[in-house]
Scaffold this motif. Sequence first.
Motif, PDB file in Angstrom:
ATOM      1  N   MET A   1       0.608  -1.445   0.389  1.00 21.63           N
ATOM      2  CA  MET A   1       0.060  -0.049  -0.171  1.00 21.63           C
ATOM      3  C   MET A   1       0.472   1.326  -0.186  1.00 21.63           C
ATOM      4  O   MET A   1       1.827   1.622   0.826  1.00 21.63           O
ATOM      5  CB  MET A   1      -0.533   0.318   1.269  1.00 21.63           C
ATOM      6  N   ALA A   2       0.144   2.034  -0.970  1.00 24.47           N
ATOM      7  CA  ALA A   2       1.491   3.300  -1.162  1.00 24.47           C
ATOM      8  C   ALA A   2       0.897   4.624   0.179  1.00 24.47           C
ATOM      9  O   ALA A   2      -0.534   4.703   0.304  1.00 24.47           O
ATOM     10  CB  ALA A   2       0.828   3.855  -2.502  1.00 24.47           C
ATOM     11  N   LEU A   3       1.811   5.115   0.720  1.00 22.53           N
ATOM     12  CA  LEU A   3       1.303   6.222   1.236  1.00 22.53           C
ATOM     13  C   LEU A   3       1.805   7.524   0.767  1.00 22.53           C
ATOM     14  O   LEU A   3       2.242   7.620  -0.172  1.00 22.53           O
ATOM     15  CB  LEU A   3       2.402   6.280   2.353  1.00 22.53           C
ATOM     16  N   GLY A   4       0.355   8.147   1.403  1.00 20.46           N
ATOM     17  CA  GLY A   4       0.076   9.020   0.668  1.00 20.46           C
ATOM     18  C   GLY A   4       1.657  10.222   0.813  1.00 20.46           C
ATOM     19  O   GLY A   4       2.165   9.882   1.543  1.00 20.46           O
ATOM     20  N   TYR A   5       1.516  11.606   0.536  1.00 20.40           N
ATOM     21  CA  TYR A   5       2.238  12.712   0.781  1.00 20.40           C
ATOM     22  C   TYR A   5       2.289  13.265   2.465  1.00 20.40           C
ATOM     23  O   TYR A   5       3.605  13.240   3.511  1.00 20.40           O
ATOM     24  CB  TYR A   5       1.975  13.806   0.363  1.00 20.40           C
ATOM     25  N   ARG A   6       0.793  13.240   3.061  1.00 19.41           N
ATOM     26  CA  ARG A   6       1.275  14.108   4.139  1.00 19.41           C
ATOM     27  C   ARG A   6       1.756  13.144   5.323  1.00 19.41           C
ATOM     28  O   ARG A   6       1.772  12.984   6.766  1.00 19.41           O
ATOM     29  CB  ARG A   6      -0.196  14.046   4.542  1.00 19.41           C
ATOM     30  N   ALA A   7       0.628  11.978   4.569  1.00 23.69           N
ATOM     31  CA  ALA A   7       1.627  10.255   6.187  1.00 23.69           C
ATOM     32  C   ALA A   7       3.004  11.101   6.159  1.00 23.69           C
ATOM     33  O   ALA A   7       3.456   9.751   7.088  1.00 23.69           O
ATOM     34  CB  ALA A   7       0.370   8.795   5.349  1.00 23.69           C
ATOM     35  N   ARG A   8       3.374  10.010   4.600  1.00 20.62           N
ATOM     36  CA  ARG A   8       4.753  10.540   4.364  1.00 20.62           C
ATOM     37  C   ARG A   8       5.860  11.075   5.155  1.00 20.62           C
ATOM     38  O   ARG A   8       5.980  10.705   6.323  1.00 20.62           O
ATOM     39  CB  ARG A   8       5.136   9.993   3.283  1.00 20.62           C
ATOM     40  N   ARG A  10       4.211  12.754   7.988  1.00 16.22           N
ATOM     41  CA  ARG A  10       4.434  12.407   9.761  1.00 16.22           C
ATOM     42  C   ARG A  10       4.969  11.112  10.133  1.00 16.22           C
ATOM     43  O   ARG A  10       5.554  11.532  10.690  1.00 16.22           O
ATOM     44  CB  ARG A  10       2.581  12.569   9.908  1.00 16.22           C
ATOM     45  N   LEU A  11       5.125  10.426   9.991  1.00 19.57           N
ATOM     46  CA  LEU A  11       5.794   8.988   9.229  1.00 19.57           C
ATOM     47  C   LEU A  11       7.140   9.628   9.590  1.00 19.57           C
ATOM     48  O   LEU A  11       7.661   8.817  10.750  1.00 19.57           O
ATOM     49  CB  LEU A  11       4.898   8.165   8.801  1.00 19.57           C
ATOM     50  N   SER A  12       7.654  10.172   8.460  1.00 20.76           N
ATOM     51  CA  SER A  12       9.522  10.189   8.356  1.00 20.76           C
ATOM     52  C   SER A  12       9.439  11.757   9.869  1.00 20.76           C
ATOM     53  O   SER A  12      10.296  11.061  10.806  1.00 20.76           O
ATOM     54  CB  SER A  12       9.774  11.191   7.576  1.00 20.76           C
ATOM     55  N   LEU A  13       8.531  12.250  10.269  1.00 25.92           N
ATOM     56  CA  LEU A  13       8.517  12.829  11.743  1.00 25.92           C
ATOM     57  C   LEU A  13       8.731  12.327  13.143  1.00 25.92           C
ATOM     58  O   LEU A  13       9.387  12.405  13.862  1.00 25.92           O
ATOM     59  CB  LEU A  13       8.011  14.097  11.829  1.00 25.92           C
ATOM     60  N   ALA A  14       7.827  10.847  12.883  1.00 25.54           N
ATOM     61  CA  ALA A  14       7.813   9.997  14.077  1.00 25.54           C
ATOM     62  C   ALA A  14       9.586   9.417  14.305  1.00 25.54           C
ATOM     63  O   ALA A  14       9.494   8.870  14.712  1.00 25.54           O
ATOM     64  CB  ALA A  14       6.699   9.714  13.902  1.00 25.54           C
ATOM     65  N   ILE A  15       9.668   9.175  13.360  1.00 25.28           N
ATOM     66  CA  ILE A  15      10.574   8.355  13.077  1.00 25.28           C
ATOM     67  C   ILE A  15      11.689   9.075  13.513  1.00 25.28           C
ATOM     68  O   ILE A  15      12.794   8.489  14.083  1.00 25.28           O
ATOM     69  CB  ILE A  15      11.248   7.664  10.918  1.00 25.28           C
ATOM     70  N   LEU A  16      12.051  10.683  13.139  1.00 25.54           N
ATOM     71  CA  LEU A  16      13.348  11.515  13.020  1.00 25.54           C
ATOM     72  C   LEU A  16      13.315  12.057  15.339  1.00 25.54           C
ATOM     73  O   LEU A  16      13.951  12.083  15.524  1.00 25.54           O
ATOM     74  CB  LEU A  16      13.368  12.475  12.711  1.00 25.54           C
ATOM     75  N   PRO A  60      16.238   0.944   5.897  1.00 24.91           N
ATOM     76  CA  PRO A  60      15.036   0.672   5.381  1.00 24.91           C
ATOM     77  C   PRO A  60      13.371   1.683   5.809  1.00 24.91           C
ATOM     78  O   PRO A  60      12.907   1.399   5.143  1.00 24.91           O
ATOM     79  CB  PRO A  60      14.548  -0.112   6.893  1.00 24.91           C
ATOM     80  N   PHE A  61      14.025   2.956   6.080  1.00 28.26           N
ATOM     81  CA  PHE A  61      13.039   4.400   5.533  1.00 28.26           C
ATOM     82  C   PHE A  61      13.713   4.869   4.627  1.00 28.26           C
ATOM     83  O   PHE A  61      12.386   6.145   4.454  1.00 28.26           O
ATOM     84  CB  PHE A  61      13.722   5.240   6.943  1.00 28.26           C
ATOM     85  N   ARG A  62      14.011   4.213   3.487  1.00 22.46           N
ATOM     86  CA  ARG A  62      14.568   5.080   2.269  1.00 22.46           C
ATOM     87  C   ARG A  62      13.036   5.573   1.737  1.00 22.46           C
ATOM     88  O   ARG A  62      12.958   6.595   1.186  1.00 22.46           O
ATOM     89  CB  ARG A  62      15.370   4.603   1.622  1.00 22.46           C
ATOM     90  N   ARG A  63      12.249   4.676   2.122  1.00 26.60           N
ATOM     91  CA  ARG A  63      11.272   4.808   0.603  1.00 26.60           C
ATOM     92  C   ARG A  63      10.200   6.047   1.235  1.00 26.60           C
ATOM     93  O   ARG A  63       9.644   6.432   1.119  1.00 26.60           O
ATOM     94  CB  ARG A  63      10.745   3.864   0.179  1.00 26.60           C
ATOM     95  N   VAL A  64      10.037   6.115   2.622  1.00 24.51           N
ATOM     96  CA  VAL A  64       9.991   7.512   3.711  1.00 24.51           C
ATOM     97  C   VAL A  64       9.879   8.554   3.343  1.00 24.51           C
ATOM     98  O   VAL A  64       8.873   9.445   3.113  1.00 24.51           O
ATOM     99  CB  VAL A  64       9.142   6.221   4.939  1.00 24.51           C
ATOM    100  N   PHE A  65      11.861   8.891   3.533  1.00 20.18           N
ATOM    101  CA  PHE A  65      11.815   9.706   3.516  1.00 20.18           C
ATOM    102  C   PHE A  65      12.260  10.246   2.218  1.00 20.18           C
ATOM    103  O   PHE A  65      11.765  11.745   2.268  1.00 20.18           O
ATOM    104  CB  PHE A  65      13.227  10.377   4.106  1.00 20.18           C
ATOM    105  N   ARG A  66      11.837   9.755   0.766  1.00 21.34           N
ATOM    106  CA  ARG A  66      11.661  10.173  -0.398  1.00 21.34           C
ATOM    107  C   ARG A  66      10.794  11.494  -0.656  1.00 21.34           C
ATOM    108  O   ARG A  66       9.625  10.273  -0.327  1.00 21.34           O
ATOM    109  CB  ARG A  66      11.878   8.702  -1.528  1.00 21.34           C
ATOM    110  N   GLY A  67      11.464  11.780  -1.447  1.00 22.97           N
ATOM    111  CA  GLY A  67      10.604  13.489  -1.563  1.00 22.97           C
ATOM    112  C   GLY A  67       9.400  14.562  -0.655  1.00 22.97           C
ATOM    113  O   GLY A  67       8.993  14.961  -0.897  1.00 22.97           O
TER     114      GLY A  67
END
Length: 77
Positions: A1-8, A10-16, A60-67
């Motif tokens: 399932m592809a994550l939308g821009y806003r979800a990515r 938010r997820l990248s902020l939580a990861i960081l 593991p998080f390359r796809r989340v942080f991309r773009g």
Amino acid sequence: MALGYRARKRLSLAILLIGLPAYVVVAVSLMNWLDARFGRLPIWAEVGVYLGLGFLWALPFRRVFRGVGQPDPDARD
């Protein structure tokens, strides 16, 4: 399932904010355990281990942080 821009975003902020400090604690604890178990590594080897661990967390998080730093592609002008 592809994550939308806003979800990515938010997820990248939580990861960081949560995941990266937790990973740093785990990495330093691992190095302290290795130090107590086997003795201190030479400084060049210790730097190499820290550089490897520093690079390893992002794989593991390359796809989340991309773009995420780019403007929202779905936003209206």
